[in-house]
Motif scaffolding. Structure first.
Motif, PDB file in Angstrom:
ATOM      1  N   PRO A 110      28.343  26.734  59.333  1.00 48.35           N
ATOM      2  CA  PRO A 110      29.765  26.611  59.016  1.00 48.35           C
ATOM      3  C   PRO A 110      30.088  27.066  57.589  1.00 48.35           C
ATOM      4  N   VAL A 111      31.372  27.219  57.334  1.00 48.10           N
ATOM      5  CA  VAL A 111      31.836  27.663  56.025  1.00 48.10           C
ATOM      6  C   VAL A 111      31.409  26.681  54.942  1.00 48.10           C
ATOM      7  N   ALA A 112      30.949  27.216  53.816  1.00 49.42           N
ATOM      8  CA  ALA A 112      30.533  26.371  52.698  1.00 49.42           C
ATOM      9  C   ALA A 112      31.757  25.767  52.004  1.00 49.42           C
ATOM     10  N   PRO A 113      31.604  24.639  51.341  1.00 47.60           N
ATOM     11  CA  PRO A 113      32.743  24.046  50.625  1.00 47.60           C
ATOM     12  C   PRO A 113      33.226  24.920  49.470  1.00 47.60           C
ATOM     13  N   LYS A 114      32.274  25.603  48.769  1.00 46.39           N
ATOM     14  CA  LYS A 114      32.632  26.411  47.605  1.00 46.39           C
ATOM     15  C   LYS A 114      31.880  27.732  47.625  1.00 46.39           C
ATOM     16  N   TYR A 115      32.611  28.810  47.288  1.00 50.59           N
ATOM     17  CA  TYR A 115      32.006  30.133  47.197  1.00 50.59           C
ATOM     18  C   TYR A 115      32.264  30.742  45.823  1.00 50.59           C
ATOM     19  N   LEU A 116      31.319  31.565  45.402  1.00 53.37           N
ATOM     20  CA  LEU A 116      31.510  32.456  44.267  1.00 53.37           C
ATOM     21  C   LEU A 116      31.293  33.867  44.782  1.00 53.37           C
ATOM     22  N   PHE A 117      32.342  34.697  44.769  1.00 54.59           N
ATOM     23  CA  PHE A 117      32.247  36.090  45.166  1.00 54.59           C
ATOM     24  C   PHE A 117      32.196  36.937  43.898  1.00 54.59           C
ATOM     25  N   LEU A 118      31.166  37.741  43.757  1.00 51.95           N
ATOM     26  CA  LEU A 118      30.996  38.615  42.597  1.00 51.95           C
ATOM     27  C   LEU A 118      30.906  40.052  43.087  1.00 51.95           C
ATOM     28  N   SER A 119      31.747  40.927  42.551  1.00 56.54           N
ATOM     29  CA  SER A 119      31.703  42.322  42.984  1.00 56.54           C
ATOM     30  C   SER A 119      32.010  43.237  41.819  1.00 56.54           C
ATOM     31  N   ALA A 120      31.608  44.487  41.975  1.00 60.25           N
ATOM     32  CA  ALA A 120      31.909  45.530  40.997  1.00 60.25           C
ATOM     33  C   ALA A 120      32.215  46.808  41.751  1.00 60.25           C
ATOM     34  N   GLY A 121      33.218  47.553  41.282  1.00 59.63           N
ATOM     35  CA  GLY A 121      33.577  48.809  41.914  1.00 59.63           C
ATOM     36  C   GLY A 121      33.943  48.630  43.371  1.00 59.63           C
ATOM     37  N   SER A 122      33.500  49.588  44.209  1.00 59.61           N
ATOM     38  CA  SER A 122      33.826  49.506  45.627  1.00 59.61           C
ATOM     39  C   SER A 122      32.934  48.525  46.370  1.00 59.61           C
ATOM     40  N   GLY A 123      32.053  47.822  45.643  1.00 61.21           N
ATOM     41  CA  GLY A 123      31.313  46.718  46.240  1.00 61.21           C
ATOM     42  C   GLY A 123      32.205  45.553  46.612  1.00 61.21           C
ATOM     43  N   ILE A 124      33.467  45.665  46.306  1.00 68.98           N
ATOM     44  CA  ILE A 124      34.432  44.616  46.638  1.00 68.98           C
ATOM     45  C   ILE A 124      34.684  44.513  48.141  1.00 68.98           C
ATOM     46  N   THR A 125      34.394  45.580  48.912  1.00 71.73           N
ATOM     47  CA  THR A 125      34.867  45.637  50.297  1.00 71.73           C
ATOM     48  C   THR A 125      34.361  44.517  51.202  1.00 71.73           C
ATOM     49  N   PRO A 126      33.058  44.176  51.231  1.00 71.65           N
ATOM     50  CA  PRO A 126      32.655  43.080  52.133  1.00 71.65           C
ATOM     51  C   PRO A 126      33.244  41.734  51.708  1.00 71.65           C
ATOM     52  N   LEU A 127      33.380  41.535  50.396  1.00 73.28           N
ATOM     53  CA  LEU A 127      33.932  40.275  49.910  1.00 73.28           C
ATOM     54  C   LEU A 127      35.434  40.198  50.172  1.00 73.28           C
ATOM     55  N   MET A 128      36.083  41.365  50.224  1.00 72.80           N
ATOM     56  CA  MET A 128      37.496  41.381  50.588  1.00 72.80           C
ATOM     57  C   MET A 128      37.663  40.996  52.049  1.00 72.80           C
ATOM     58  N   SER A 129      36.778  41.464  52.919  1.00 71.67           N
ATOM     59  CA  SER A 129      36.846  41.067  54.321  1.00 71.67           C
ATOM     60  C   SER A 129      36.651  39.560  54.458  1.00 71.67           C
ATOM     61  N   MET A 130      35.706  39.004  53.697  1.00 76.47           N
ATOM     62  CA  MET A 130      35.471  37.564  53.738  1.00 76.47           C
ATOM     63  C   MET A 130      36.675  36.795  53.229  1.00 76.47           C
ATOM     64  N   THR A 131      37.256  37.255  52.120  1.00 75.50           N
ATOM     65  CA  THR A 131      38.410  36.559  51.541  1.00 75.50           C
ATOM     66  C   THR A 131      39.606  36.621  52.475  1.00 75.50           C
ATOM     67  N   ARG A 132      39.868  37.777  53.051  1.00 80.33           N
ATOM     68  CA  ARG A 132      40.973  37.900  53.997  1.00 80.33           C
ATOM     69  C   ARG A 132      40.764  36.981  55.200  1.00 80.33           C
ATOM     70  N   THR A 133      39.521  36.876  55.648  1.00 80.72           N
ATOM     71  CA  THR A 133      39.216  36.012  56.792  1.00 80.72           C
ATOM     72  C   THR A 133      39.512  34.547  56.465  1.00 80.72           C
ATOM     73  N   LEU A 134      39.001  34.075  55.345  1.00 83.34           N
ATOM     74  CA  LEU A 134      39.225  32.683  54.955  1.00 83.34           C
ATOM     75  C   LEU A 134      40.710  32.399  54.755  1.00 83.34           C
ATOM     76  N   PHE A 135      41.412  33.361  54.168  1.00 81.18           N
ATOM     77  CA  PHE A 135      42.855  33.202  53.945  1.00 81.18           C
ATOM     78  C   PHE A 135      43.606  33.140  55.272  1.00 81.18           C
ATOM     79  N   ASP A 136      43.296  34.056  56.186  1.00 79.92           N
ATOM     80  CA  ASP A 136      43.986  34.083  57.478  1.00 79.92           C
ATOM     81  C   ASP A 136      43.744  32.804  58.272  1.00 79.92           C
ATOM     82  N   LEU A 137      42.540  32.237  58.137  1.00 76.82           N
ATOM     83  CA  LEU A 137      42.198  31.024  58.881  1.00 76.82           C
ATOM     84  C   LEU A 137      42.772  29.763  58.250  1.00 76.82           C
ATOM     85  N   GLY A 138      43.340  29.899  57.054  1.00 77.93           N
ATOM     86  CA  GLY A 138      43.820  28.706  56.361  1.00 77.93           C
ATOM     87  C   GLY A 138      42.683  27.808  55.932  1.00 77.93           C
ATOM     88  N   SER A 139      41.520  28.422  55.652  1.00 81.11           N
ATOM     89  CA  SER A 139      40.351  27.636  55.260  1.00 81.11           C
ATOM     90  C   SER A 139      40.609  26.920  53.936  1.00 81.11           C
TER      91      SER A 139
END
Length: 372
Positions: A121-150
């Motif tokens: 299951p989803v962790a209580p706390k996340y730290l997403f670290l990205s640089a340049g276009s490495g942002i893309t997988p973390l953006m998918s994760m962030t959009r998912t959590l946001f859409d779910l109202g997590s």
């Protein structure tokens, strides 16, 4: 909260590893980054896990290239799938996509792969670290959590060269403005001619990270970016005695690899189902015969060499990209024999059961016949 109901594989990609997608929109994200939105040719919907990637196939000047791009859209929006691509100097695929792919165009892709995904299951706390276009997988994760109202606490720290290079800047700021549990911090190395950067400046450091995330030890950390950036972050986390069992990383772009250029593969963790360490050690110093059936070539392959390395040494050029068992580009059928395959999520269990192997991370444990 669990993500499982959202990420089951769709019918369109359950029975085949390839699909043709139709480009629906091309969006300018920054001066050198574009997002390409795709729909399936039929009525299917997309299913994948946030953080996974697809392998795209394009033909440039008569040569076929395969490159991996992370899906930047979330699985919560199943009718479109998106990749976000930075134009890379000399990159044949990124430049072709930027210069040629328009709405209505078609692109061949292999089904989503990758194990760099959110915990379930989803962790209580996340730290997403990205640089340049490495942002893309973390953006998918962030959009998912946001859409779910997590209610997961997300701290998203993105590093860029200048303010103009911050990918998804406005969208991330908009998400953070309405989601009290999502905080976004940008770090820029310098100014842009039209904008002086007033936020955190320089490169991510130990002191900077401790100031941004004083509760660092409580967070599950996900990181994606250039190799030098990820190496620096690993040193920072080790300096502060962070529990690296909670650390997850992903390399993000293979576009800079020209066709046939296969760098030495780093050591990979032994995946489930591969030979154990004692068995592998016992084979060191042995040499096996590898027959590439379609090519009519047979070579000697030491037990400490991958099948891909043996193929290249014989003058063959099978498709390959990441050399780390991640992208699935080098997948081939093993007609007979046994290998020690240390992959990183680039092959499915059902494919292994069908005698498929990733030759970039497979070392012989007997004489082999490969359908290449």
């Amino acid at each position: 909260m669990t993500l499982l109901p959202l990420v089951s594989a769709p019918d369109c990609w359950q029975d085949t590893d390839r699909a043709t997608l139709v480009c629906r929109a091309v969006l300018e994200i920054t001066h050198d980054v574009r997002s390409f939105h795709f729909a399936p040719e039929g009525e299917q919907t997309f299913g994948f896990e946030p953080g996974q990637f697809v392998t795209v196939e394009v033909e440039v000047e008569g040569q076929t290239y395969q490159r991996c791009y992370t899906i930047s859209s979330p699985p919560t929006r199943p009718h479109l799938i998106s990749i976000t691509v930075k134009r890379v100097l000399g990159g044949p695929v990124s430049n072709w996509l930027h210069d040629n792919l328009l709405p209505g165009g078609r692109l061949t892709v292999q089904a989503p792969l990758g194990s760099f995904t959110l915990t379930d299951p989803v962790a209580p706390k996340y730290l997403f670290l990205s640089a340049g276009s490495g942002i893309t997988p973390l953006m998918s994760m962030t959009r998912t959590l946001f859409d779910l109202g997590s209610d997961a606490d997300v701290l998203f720290v993105h590093s860029a060269r200048t303010p103009a290079d911050i990918v998804f800047r406005r969208e991330l700021e908009a998400i953070a403005s309405v989601a009290p549990n999502i905080r976004v911090v940008h770090v820029c190395e310098g100014d842009y001619p039209s904008e002086r950067w007033m936020g955190l400046r320089g490169r991510l450091s130990t002191a900077m990270l401790q100031a941004i995330a004083p509760d660092l030890e409580e967070r599950e950390t996900y990181i994606c970016g250039p190799a030098a950036y990820m190496s620096s972050v690993r040193r920072i986390l080790q300096d502060v005695a962070y529990d690296m069992r909670r650390y997850h990383e992903e390399s993000f772009s293979f576009d800079s690899l020209p066709a046939g250029d296969v760098p030495a593969a780093p050591e990979a963790e032994v995946a489930a189902g591969s030979a154990d360490a004692l068995g592998a050690s016992a084979d060191q110093g042995l040499t096996y015969r590898v027959e590439f059936v379609k090519s009519g070539v047979t070579v000697d392959c030491p037990a400490d060499q991958t099948v891909l390395e043996a193929a290249y040494a014989a003058g063959l050029k099978p498709p390959a990209s990441c050399t780390q068992g991640m992208c699935g580009t080098c997948k081939q059928t093993m007609l007979s024999g046994e290998v020690d395959m240390q992959h990183n999520g680039g092959i499915r269990p059902r494919e292994i059961a069908q005698n498929k192997v990733l030759i970039c991370c497979s070392k012989p444990r007997s004489d082999l016949r490969i359908d290449v």
